[in-house]
Write a protein that holds these residues in place. Structure first.
Motif, short mmCIF file in Angstrom:
data_model
loop_
_atom_site.label_atom_id
_atom_site.label_comp_id
_atom_site.label_asym_id
_atom_site.label_seq_id
_atom_site.Cartn_x
_atom_site.Cartn_y
_atom_site.Cartn_z
N ILE A 1 14.28 25.03 24.14
CA ILE A 1 12.89 24.83 23.73
C ILE A 1 12.20 26.18 23.62
CG2 ILE A 1 10.70 23.71 24.26
CD1 ILE A 1 12.23 21.84 26.12
N GLY A 2 11.58 26.42 22.49
CA GLY A 2 10.80 27.64 22.30
C GLY A 2 9.34 27.29 22.10
N THR A 3 8.45 28.10 22.67
CA THR A 3 7.01 27.87 22.55
C THR A 3 6.31 29.18 22.20
OG1 THR A 3 7.07 26.10 24.20
CG2 THR A 3 4.93 27.07 23.72
N LEU A 4 5.41 29.12 21.22
CA LEU A 4 4.61 30.28 20.84
C LEU A 4 3.14 29.87 20.78
CD1 LEU A 4 5.35 32.79 17.95
CD2 LEU A 4 3.07 31.83 18.23
N PHE A 5 2.30 30.59 21.48
CA PHE A 5 0.85 30.40 21.42
C PHE A 5 0.21 31.64 20.82
CE2 PHE A 5 1.47 27.13 24.66
CZ PHE A 5 0.48 26.20 24.36
N ILE A 6 -0.76 31.45 19.93
CA ILE A 6 -1.60 32.54 19.45
C ILE A 6 -3.04 32.03 19.39
CG2 ILE A 6 -0.96 31.97 17.06
CD1 ILE A 6 -2.07 35.45 18.22
N ILE A 7 -3.93 32.73 20.07
CA ILE A 7 -5.36 32.42 20.02
C ILE A 7 -6.05 33.65 19.45
CG2 ILE A 7 -7.44 31.80 21.32
CD1 ILE A 7 -5.59 30.50 23.40
N HIS A 8 -6.67 33.47 18.29
CA HIS A 8 -7.25 34.60 17.55
C HIS A 8 -8.32 34.03 16.62
CE1 HIS A 8 -7.59 38.02 14.84
NE2 HIS A 8 -6.73 38.71 15.57
N GLN A 9 -9.44 34.70 16.53
CA GLN A 9 -10.57 34.19 15.74
C GLN A 9 -10.27 34.08 14.25
OE1 GLN A 9 -13.86 33.02 16.52
NE2 GLN A 9 -12.65 32.73 18.39
N GLU A 10 -9.23 34.80 13.78
CA GLU A 10 -8.92 34.78 12.35
C GLU A 10 -7.86 33.75 11.97
OE1 GLU A 10 -10.71 36.53 10.23
OE2 GLU A 10 -11.84 37.26 11.95
N VAL A 11 -7.37 32.97 12.93
CA VAL A 11 -6.41 31.91 12.61
C VAL A 11 -7.11 30.84 11.77
CG1 VAL A 11 -5.02 30.03 13.57
CG2 VAL A 11 -4.93 32.31 14.60
N ASN A 12 -6.50 30.46 10.65
CA ASN A 12 -7.10 29.45 9.78
C ASN A 12 -6.02 28.58 9.16
OD1 ASN A 12 -5.94 31.05 7.71
ND2 ASN A 12 -7.85 32.21 7.44
N ASP A 13 -6.44 27.63 8.34
CA ASP A 13 -5.50 26.69 7.76
C ASP A 13 -4.53 27.37 6.81
OD1 ASP A 13 -4.74 23.79 7.34
OD2 ASP A 13 -5.21 24.35 5.28
N GLU A 14 -4.97 28.38 6.11
CA GLU A 14 -4.08 29.11 5.20
C GLU A 14 -2.91 29.73 5.97
OE1 GLU A 14 -4.17 33.04 2.25
OE2 GLU A 14 -6.05 32.12 2.94
N LEU A 15 -3.20 30.28 7.14
CA LEU A 15 -2.14 30.86 7.97
C LEU A 15 -1.18 29.78 8.45
CD1 LEU A 15 -0.89 33.24 9.50
CD2 LEU A 15 -2.54 32.81 11.34
N LEU A 16 -1.71 28.64 8.88
CA LEU A 16 -0.85 27.54 9.32
C LEU A 16 0.08 27.09 8.20
CD1 LEU A 16 -2.94 27.30 11.75
CD2 LEU A 16 -2.48 24.85 11.64
N GLN A 17 -0.45 26.98 6.99
CA GLN A 17 0.36 26.50 5.88
C GLN A 17 1.46 27.50 5.52
OE1 GLN A 17 0.22 23.43 4.96
NE2 GLN A 17 -1.58 23.11 6.27
N GLU A 18 1.16 28.79 5.62
CA GLU A 18 2.19 29.79 5.33
C GLU A 18 3.30 29.73 6.37
OE1 GLU A 18 2.80 34.58 4.59
OE2 GLU A 18 0.80 33.69 4.47
N LEU A 19 2.94 29.56 7.64
CA LEU A 19 3.95 29.45 8.69
C LEU A 19 4.81 28.20 8.46
CD1 LEU A 19 1.78 30.42 11.78
CD2 LEU A 19 3.79 31.68 10.96
N ARG A 20 4.19 27.10 8.14
CA ARG A 20 4.95 25.87 7.89
C ARG A 20 5.89 26.02 6.71
NH1 ARG A 20 -0.40 22.20 8.96
NH2 ARG A 20 -0.02 21.77 11.19
N HIS A 21 5.42 26.67 5.66
CA HIS A 21 6.27 26.87 4.48
C HIS A 21 7.45 27.78 4.82
CE1 HIS A 21 7.37 27.39 0.28
NE2 HIS A 21 7.40 28.70 0.49
N THR A 22 7.22 28.80 5.61
CA THR A 22 8.28 29.75 5.96
C THR A 22 9.35 29.10 6.82
OG1 THR A 22 6.73 31.60 5.84
CG2 THR A 22 8.78 31.97 7.08
N LEU A 23 8.96 28.20 7.71
CA LEU A 23 9.88 27.65 8.70
C LEU A 23 10.48 26.30 8.32
CD1 LEU A 23 7.86 28.49 11.97
CD2 LEU A 23 9.54 29.90 10.78
N LYS A 24 10.04 25.71 7.21
CA LYS A 24 10.40 24.33 6.93
C LYS A 24 11.88 24.13 6.59
CE LYS A 24 8.95 24.45 2.05
NZ LYS A 24 10.25 24.16 1.42
N ASP A 25 12.57 25.15 6.10
CA ASP A 25 13.94 24.97 5.64
C ASP A 25 14.99 25.58 6.57
OD1 ASP A 25 13.15 23.58 3.34
OD2 ASP A 25 12.78 25.45 2.25
#
Length: 270
Positions: free
Chosen positions: A192-216
């Motif tokens: 099991i791996g866990t990563l937390f990031i708390i940062h004021q600049e985190v937004n939906d665009e960043l989430l979508q890029e991470l999901r796209h990068t890791l999906k395959d």
């Protein structure tokens, strides 16, 4: 109270530079001299000189980051937890982040051997303007018969307080007697791996890029979720530590490209 290993650190800002203003360690905990990365980030490595965690051990870490300061802390090697027949092992980590401070924590894998009983309590007290980054990996230890999940219990609680308010409570509880291989548990995965990031600049665009990068990525399960505050958590199920570390590295590159416009942290231990 006497601890098997105790670490206390204070990081401040002096002459526009982050510096270790105070440090104290006792027992089996030692620390290296800080290495300053190109952007001025001090990186320090925590060393456990005892070889592993054994029954009855108690550990305590306390880190305070002053206003505007930044700091990175990692471990020298994996944390090995051995047989616990009576008391188990407990570890408490408290982190205090001032205004516009940054704390980056990267822990090597936690390895739980047969009959291990491990409890960890992580408390983060931060400001809404501060940054918190954290990764961890949990893996079952080697056994002579080749069977997985022979440890007794793993209980890891993380509480994140932002501006004095509890915003995040993450509790991982693994008990092999509950048949971790089954559906709605680990479902055939072992790490099991866990990563937390708390940062004021985190937004939906960043989430979508991470999901796209890791999906395959093959042979893993990855979940990415927004937090109650500006941040996200990534949970990974896999069958080995290297694949989780590779995913963490991919995520770090994206996070630093988008949030800092700089190269990712070089965590290499020489």
């Amino acid at each position: 109270m006497t601890y098997t290993g105790y670490l206390q650190l204070e990081v401040g800002k002096k002459h526009n530079r982050s510096v270790i203003s105070n440090s104290y360690f006792d027992g089996v905990f030692k620390i290296t001299r800080p290495t300053y990365l190109p952007d001025g980030l001090p990186l320090l490595t925590l060393i456990h000189v005892g070889g592993g965690y054994v029954d009855g051990d108690r550990y305590k870490t306390e880190v305070k980051i002053g206003d505007g300061a930044k700091f990175a802390l990692t471990t020298q090697a994996s944390t090995k937890v051995y047989k616990c027949l009576k008391h188990g092992v407990s570890q408490e980590m408290d982190y205090f982040l001032g205004n516009e401070s940054e704390l980056f924590l990267k822990q090597d894998s936690l390895i739980l051997y047969k009959d291990a009983d491990f409890r960890q309590y992580t408390n983060i007290y931060m400001k809404s303007s501060s940054v918190f980054y954290y990764t961890e990996i949990v893996t079952p230890g080697w056994s002579a018969d080749g069977l997985l999940f022979q440890y007794k219990k793993l209980a890891m609680k993380m509480k994140v307080y932002v501006d004095g308010r509890l915003e995040i409570f993450d509790h991982q509880l693994l008990k092999p007697c509950n048949q971790l291989e089954n559906i709605m548990q680990l479902e055939g995965y072992s790490h099991i791996g866990t990563l937390f990031i708390i940062h004021q600049e985190v937004n939906d665009e960043l989430l979508q890029e991470l999901r796209h990068t890791l999906k395959d990525i093959a042979d893993v399960r990855v979940g990415i979720s927004e937090l109650n505050v500006k941040g996200l958590v990534i949970r990974i199920l896999a069958c080995g530590t290297p694949v989780i570390e590779t995913i963490f590295s991919k995520c770090e590159k994206i996070l630093h490209d988008k949030l800092y416009k700089t190269e990712q942290i070089n965590w290499r231990k020489n």
